[in-house]
Design an enzyme around this catalytic site. Structure first.
Site, mmCIF file in Angstrom:
data_model
loop_
_atom_site.group_PDB
_atom_site.id
_atom_site.type_symbol
_atom_site.label_atom_id
_atom_site.label_comp_id
_atom_site.label_asym_id
_atom_site.label_seq_id
_atom_site.Cartn_x
_atom_site.Cartn_y
_atom_site.Cartn_z
ATOM 1 N N LYS A 11 0.814 -1.223 0.000
ATOM 2 C CA LYS A 11 0.000 0.000 0.000
ATOM 3 C C LYS A 11 0.855 1.285 0.000
ATOM 4 O O LYS A 11 2.065 1.243 0.243
ATOM 5 C CB LYS A 11 -0.917 -0.028 1.214
ATOM 6 C CG LYS A 11 -1.977 -1.125 1.162
ATOM 7 C CD LYS A 11 -2.913 -1.004 2.357
ATOM 8 C CE LYS A 11 -4.044 -1.992 2.306
ATOM 9 N NZ LYS A 11 -4.985 -1.805 3.430
ATOM 10 N N TYR A 51 -12.621 -1.697 -3.426
ATOM 11 C CA TYR A 51 -13.077 -1.757 -2.030
ATOM 12 C C TYR A 51 -14.593 -1.592 -1.914
ATOM 13 O O TYR A 51 -15.088 -1.223 -0.840
ATOM 14 C CB TYR A 51 -12.358 -0.697 -1.195
ATOM 15 C CG TYR A 51 -10.968 -1.131 -0.744
ATOM 16 C CD1 TYR A 51 -10.794 -2.227 0.079
ATOM 17 C CD2 TYR A 51 -9.835 -0.420 -1.124
ATOM 18 C CE1 TYR A 51 -9.537 -2.616 0.508
ATOM 19 C CE2 TYR A 51 -8.572 -0.804 -0.696
ATOM 20 C CZ TYR A 51 -8.432 -1.911 0.122
ATOM 21 O OH TYR A 51 -7.186 -2.303 0.549
ATOM 22 N N PHE A 59 -15.133 4.425 7.102
ATOM 23 C CA PHE A 59 -13.773 4.751 6.645
ATOM 24 C C PHE A 59 -13.603 4.623 5.131
ATOM 25 O O PHE A 59 -12.494 4.795 4.619
ATOM 26 C CB PHE A 59 -12.742 3.862 7.366
ATOM 27 C CG PHE A 59 -12.982 2.378 7.230
ATOM 28 C CD1 PHE A 59 -12.578 1.679 6.104
ATOM 29 C CD2 PHE A 59 -13.589 1.670 8.265
ATOM 30 C CE1 PHE A 59 -12.789 0.316 5.981
ATOM 31 C CE2 PHE A 59 -13.807 0.294 8.155
ATOM 32 C CZ PHE A 59 -13.405 -0.378 7.007
ATOM 33 N N ARG A 87 -1.876 -14.098 5.131
ATOM 34 C CA ARG A 87 -2.549 -13.374 6.219
ATOM 35 C C ARG A 87 -1.747 -13.481 7.521
ATOM 36 O O ARG A 87 -1.692 -12.532 8.312
ATOM 37 C CB ARG A 87 -3.977 -13.894 6.390
ATOM 38 C CG ARG A 87 -4.828 -13.533 5.171
ATOM 39 C CD ARG A 87 -6.248 -14.009 5.282
ATOM 40 N NE ARG A 87 -7.027 -13.250 6.248
ATOM 41 C CZ ARG A 87 -7.504 -12.028 6.039
ATOM 42 N NH1 ARG A 87 -7.263 -11.387 4.910
ATOM 43 N NH2 ARG A 87 -8.226 -11.416 6.952
ATOM 44 N N THR A 93 -5.102 -6.709 11.061
ATOM 45 C CA THR A 93 -5.396 -5.465 10.317
ATOM 46 C C THR A 93 -4.890 -4.239 11.054
ATOM 47 O O THR A 93 -4.277 -3.345 10.464
ATOM 48 C CB THR A 93 -6.923 -5.340 10.095
ATOM 49 O OG1 THR A 93 -7.375 -6.504 9.402
ATOM 50 C CG2 THR A 93 -7.270 -4.101 9.292
ATOM 51 N N ARG A 104 2.756 -6.043 9.418
ATOM 52 C CA ARG A 104 2.062 -4.893 9.998
ATOM 53 C C ARG A 104 2.659 -4.489 11.335
ATOM 54 O O ARG A 104 2.700 -3.290 11.659
ATOM 55 C CB ARG A 104 0.563 -5.193 10.091
ATOM 56 C CG ARG A 104 -0.106 -5.108 8.711
ATOM 57 C CD ARG A 104 -1.474 -5.688 8.733
ATOM 58 N NE ARG A 104 -2.231 -5.429 7.499
ATOM 59 C CZ ARG A 104 -3.263 -6.167 7.119
ATOM 60 N NH1 ARG A 104 -3.661 -7.182 7.854
ATOM 61 N NH2 ARG A 104 -3.915 -5.881 5.999
ATOM 62 N N HIS A 117 -2.364 -5.305 1.846
ATOM 63 C CA HIS A 117 -3.683 -5.950 1.757
ATOM 64 C C HIS A 117 -3.457 -7.376 1.286
ATOM 65 O O HIS A 117 -2.569 -7.624 0.475
ATOM 66 C CB HIS A 117 -4.579 -5.228 0.741
ATOM 67 C CG HIS A 117 -5.774 -6.052 0.339
ATOM 68 N ND1 HIS A 117 -6.906 -6.112 1.101
ATOM 69 C CD2 HIS A 117 -5.973 -6.902 -0.720
ATOM 70 C CE1 HIS A 117 -7.768 -6.947 0.525
ATOM 71 N NE2 HIS A 117 -7.229 -7.432 -0.580
ATOM 72 N N GLU A 128 -9.905 -10.797 -6.976
ATOM 73 C CA GLU A 128 -8.934 -9.703 -6.857
ATOM 74 C C GLU A 128 -7.789 -9.858 -7.859
ATOM 75 O O GLU A 128 -7.314 -8.864 -8.424
ATOM 76 C CB GLU A 128 -8.428 -9.625 -5.408
ATOM 77 C CG GLU A 128 -9.533 -9.155 -4.468
ATOM 78 C CD GLU A 128 -9.148 -9.154 -3.001
ATOM 79 O OE1 GLU A 128 -9.988 -8.732 -2.186
ATOM 80 O OE2 GLU A 128 -8.022 -9.559 -2.642
HETATM 81 P P1 CMP Z 1 -7.483 -4.207 3.931
HETATM 82 O O1 CMP Z 1 -7.022 -5.589 4.250
HETATM 83 O O2 CMP Z 1 -6.920 -3.575 2.724
HETATM 84 O O3 CMP Z 1 -9.079 -4.206 3.802
HETATM 85 C C1 CMP Z 1 -9.866 -3.070 4.085
HETATM 86 C C2 CMP Z 1 -9.080 -1.975 4.674
HETATM 87 O O4 CMP Z 1 -9.830 -0.993 5.352
HETATM 88 C C3 CMP Z 1 -8.164 -2.519 5.748
HETATM 89 O O5 CMP Z 1 -7.147 -3.283 5.183
HETATM 90 C C4 CMP Z 1 -7.727 -1.245 6.451
HETATM 91 O O6 CMP Z 1 -6.638 -0.633 5.814
HETATM 92 C C5 CMP Z 1 -8.948 -0.369 6.254
HETATM 93 N N1 CMP Z 1 -9.614 -0.187 7.532
HETATM 94 C C6 CMP Z 1 -10.185 -1.108 8.284
HETATM 95 N N2 CMP Z 1 -10.686 -0.557 9.403
HETATM 96 C C7 CMP Z 1 -10.405 0.765 9.344
HETATM 97 C C8 CMP Z 1 -10.652 1.858 10.180
HETATM 98 N N3 CMP Z 1 -11.293 1.704 11.334
HETATM 99 N N4 CMP Z 1 -10.222 3.073 9.792
HETATM 100 C C9 CMP Z 1 -9.578 3.225 8.606
HETATM 101 N N5 CMP Z 1 -9.319 2.200 7.761
HETATM 102 C C10 CMP Z 1 -9.724 0.996 8.134
#
Ligand code: CMP
Length: 140
Positions: A11, A51, A59, A87, A93, A104, A117, A128
Protein backbone atom coordinates in the site's frame (compact mmCIF):
# COMPACT_ATOMS: atom_id res chain seq x y z
CA UNK A 1 -3.35 -28.38 1.23
CA UNK A 2 -2.59 -27.77 -2.44
CA UNK A 3 -0.61 -24.91 -3.93
CA UNK A 4 -2.74 -21.74 -3.91
CA UNK A 5 -2.52 -18.25 -5.30
CA UNK A 6 -3.47 -15.12 -3.43
CA UNK A 7 -3.56 -11.41 -4.17
CA UNK A 8 -1.47 -8.81 -2.36
CA UNK A 9 -1.19 -5.02 -2.39
CA UNK A 10 1.81 -3.18 -0.99
CA UNK A 11 0.00 0.00 0.00
CA UNK A 12 0.91 3.70 -0.34
CA UNK A 13 2.37 4.13 3.15
CA UNK A 14 4.86 1.36 2.37
CA UNK A 15 5.78 2.32 -1.21
CA UNK A 16 6.26 5.92 -0.03
CA UNK A 17 8.75 4.79 2.63
CA UNK A 18 10.60 2.54 0.14
CA UNK A 19 9.67 -0.65 2.00
CA UNK A 20 8.68 -2.72 -1.06
CA UNK A 21 11.77 -4.93 -0.98
CA UNK A 22 11.61 -5.54 2.78
CA UNK A 23 7.96 -6.57 2.49
CA UNK A 24 8.60 -8.90 -0.45
CA UNK A 25 11.44 -10.48 1.57
CA UNK A 26 8.91 -11.30 4.31
CA UNK A 27 6.70 -13.08 1.75
CA UNK A 28 9.64 -15.01 0.32
CA UNK A 29 10.97 -16.00 3.75
CA UNK A 30 7.52 -17.46 4.49
CA UNK A 31 7.70 -19.63 1.36
CA UNK A 32 5.50 -17.46 -0.85
CA UNK A 33 6.66 -16.85 -4.42
CA UNK A 34 5.89 -13.65 -6.36
CA UNK A 35 4.46 -14.93 -9.66
CA UNK A 36 3.15 -11.58 -10.95
CA UNK A 37 3.92 -8.02 -9.89
CA UNK A 38 3.45 -4.44 -11.05
CA UNK A 39 3.69 -0.95 -9.57
CA UNK A 40 0.65 1.12 -10.51
CA UNK A 41 -1.13 4.37 -9.67
CA UNK A 42 -4.78 3.60 -8.88
CA UNK A 43 -7.49 5.96 -10.04
CA UNK A 44 -10.22 6.91 -7.57
CA UNK A 45 -12.75 4.86 -9.56
CA UNK A 46 -10.48 1.79 -9.40
CA UNK A 47 -9.93 2.16 -5.63
CA UNK A 48 -13.69 2.58 -5.08
CA UNK A 49 -14.46 -0.49 -7.19
CA UNK A 50 -11.81 -2.64 -5.51
CA UNK A 51 -13.08 -1.76 -2.03
CA UNK A 52 -16.80 -1.70 -2.99
CA UNK A 53 -17.49 -4.32 -0.30
CA UNK A 54 -16.64 -1.63 2.31
CA UNK A 55 -18.84 1.06 0.69
CA UNK A 56 -21.10 1.46 3.73
CA UNK A 57 -18.23 1.65 6.23
CA UNK A 58 -17.41 5.03 7.78
CA UNK A 59 -13.77 4.75 6.64
CA UNK A 60 -14.58 4.02 2.96
CA UNK A 61 -13.90 7.51 1.56
CA UNK A 62 -10.73 7.89 3.61
CA UNK A 63 -9.57 4.42 2.53
CA UNK A 64 -10.08 5.17 -1.17
CA UNK A 65 -8.34 8.57 -0.96
CA UNK A 66 -5.41 6.98 0.85
CA UNK A 67 -5.13 4.19 -1.76
CA UNK A 68 -4.63 6.76 -4.52
CA UNK A 69 -2.21 8.94 -2.54
CA UNK A 70 0.92 7.15 -3.86
CA UNK A 71 1.59 4.23 -6.24
CA UNK A 72 0.90 0.70 -5.00
CA UNK A 73 2.52 -2.63 -5.88
CA UNK A 74 -0.04 -5.31 -6.77
CA UNK A 75 1.14 -8.91 -6.73
CA UNK A 76 0.08 -12.51 -7.06
CA UNK A 77 1.70 -14.75 -4.44
CA UNK A 78 1.85 -18.51 -4.81
CA UNK A 79 2.61 -21.27 -2.35
CA UNK A 80 1.31 -23.99 -0.08
CA UNK A 81 -1.78 -22.64 1.71
CA UNK A 82 -0.92 -19.20 0.31
CA UNK A 83 -4.08 -17.35 1.40
CA UNK A 84 -3.75 -18.21 5.09
CA UNK A 85 0.04 -17.97 5.01
CA UNK A 86 -0.07 -14.48 3.54
CA UNK A 87 -2.55 -13.37 6.22
CA UNK A 88 -0.26 -14.82 8.88
CA UNK A 89 2.76 -12.96 7.49
CA UNK A 90 0.77 -9.69 7.23
CA UNK A 91 -0.50 -9.84 10.84
CA UNK A 92 -3.71 -8.33 12.23
CA UNK A 93 -5.40 -5.47 10.32
CA UNK A 94 -4.67 -3.09 13.19
CA UNK A 95 -0.89 -3.02 13.78
CA UNK A 96 -1.57 -2.55 17.52
CA UNK A 97 -2.92 -6.13 17.51
CA UNK A 98 -0.34 -7.63 15.11
CA UNK A 99 2.04 -10.37 16.28
CA UNK A 100 5.81 -9.86 16.52
CA UNK A 101 7.63 -10.41 13.25
CA UNK A 102 4.62 -9.70 11.04
CA UNK A 103 4.67 -7.06 8.32
CA UNK A 104 2.06 -4.89 10.00
CA UNK A 105 3.78 -5.10 13.38
CA UNK A 106 7.10 -4.01 11.85
CA UNK A 107 5.96 -1.51 9.25
CA UNK A 108 2.31 -0.40 9.52
CA UNK A 109 1.52 3.08 10.81
CA UNK A 110 -2.18 2.65 11.73
CA UNK A 111 -5.27 0.57 10.94
CA UNK A 112 -5.76 2.66 7.80
CA UNK A 113 -2.11 2.95 6.75
CA UNK A 114 -1.44 -0.72 7.35
CA UNK A 115 1.14 -1.35 4.60
CA UNK A 116 -0.43 -4.41 2.95
CA UNK A 117 -3.68 -5.95 1.76
CA UNK A 118 -4.22 -9.68 1.25
CA UNK A 119 -7.17 -11.73 0.03
CA UNK A 120 -9.24 -13.39 2.74
CA UNK A 121 -10.64 -16.44 0.89
CA UNK A 122 -10.23 -18.42 -2.37
CA UNK A 123 -13.19 -16.66 -4.04
CA UNK A 124 -11.92 -13.16 -3.21
CA UNK A 125 -8.38 -14.15 -4.24
CA UNK A 126 -9.65 -15.19 -7.68
CA UNK A 127 -11.73 -11.99 -8.03
CA UNK A 128 -8.93 -9.70 -6.86
CA UNK A 129 -6.31 -11.33 -9.11
CA UNK A 130 -8.66 -10.96 -12.09
CA UNK A 131 -9.31 -7.30 -11.14
CA UNK A 132 -5.65 -6.38 -11.67
CA UNK A 133 -4.07 -9.05 -13.90
CA UNK A 134 -5.02 -10.43 -17.30
CA UNK A 135 -4.34 -14.07 -18.16
CA UNK A 136 -1.35 -13.14 -20.29
CA UNK A 137 0.40 -11.59 -17.25
CA UNK A 138 0.05 -14.77 -15.17
CA UNK A 139 2.67 -17.44 -15.59
CA UNK A 140 0.92 -20.83 -15.37
P1 CMP B 1 -7.48 -4.21 3.93
O1 CMP B 1 -7.02 -5.59 4.25
O2 CMP B 1 -6.92 -3.57 2.72
O3 CMP B 1 -9.08 -4.21 3.80
C1 CMP B 1 -9.87 -3.07 4.08
C2 CMP B 1 -9.08 -1.97 4.67
O4 CMP B 1 -9.83 -0.99 5.35
C3 CMP B 1 -8.16 -2.52 5.75
O5 CMP B 1 -7.15 -3.28 5.18
C4 CMP B 1 -7.73 -1.24 6.45
O6 CMP B 1 -6.64 -0.63 5.81
C5 CMP B 1 -8.95 -0.37 6.25
N1 CMP B 1 -9.61 -0.19 7.53
C6 CMP B 1 -10.19 -1.11 8.28
N2 CMP B 1 -10.69 -0.56 9.40
C7 CMP B 1 -10.41 0.76 9.34
C8 CMP B 1 -10.65 1.86 10.18
N3 CMP B 1 -11.29 1.70 11.33
N4 CMP B 1 -10.22 3.07 9.79
C9 CMP B 1 -9.58 3.23 8.61
N5 CMP B 1 -9.32 2.20 7.76
C10 CMP B 1 -9.72 1.00 8.13
Amino acid sequence: MAIQRTFSIIKPDATKRNLTGKIIAKFEEAGLRVVASKRIQLSLAQAQAFYAVHKERPFYDELCEYMISEPVVVQVLEGENAIAKNREVMGATNPADAAEGTIRKEFALSVGENSVHGSDAPETAAEEIAFFFSGIELVG
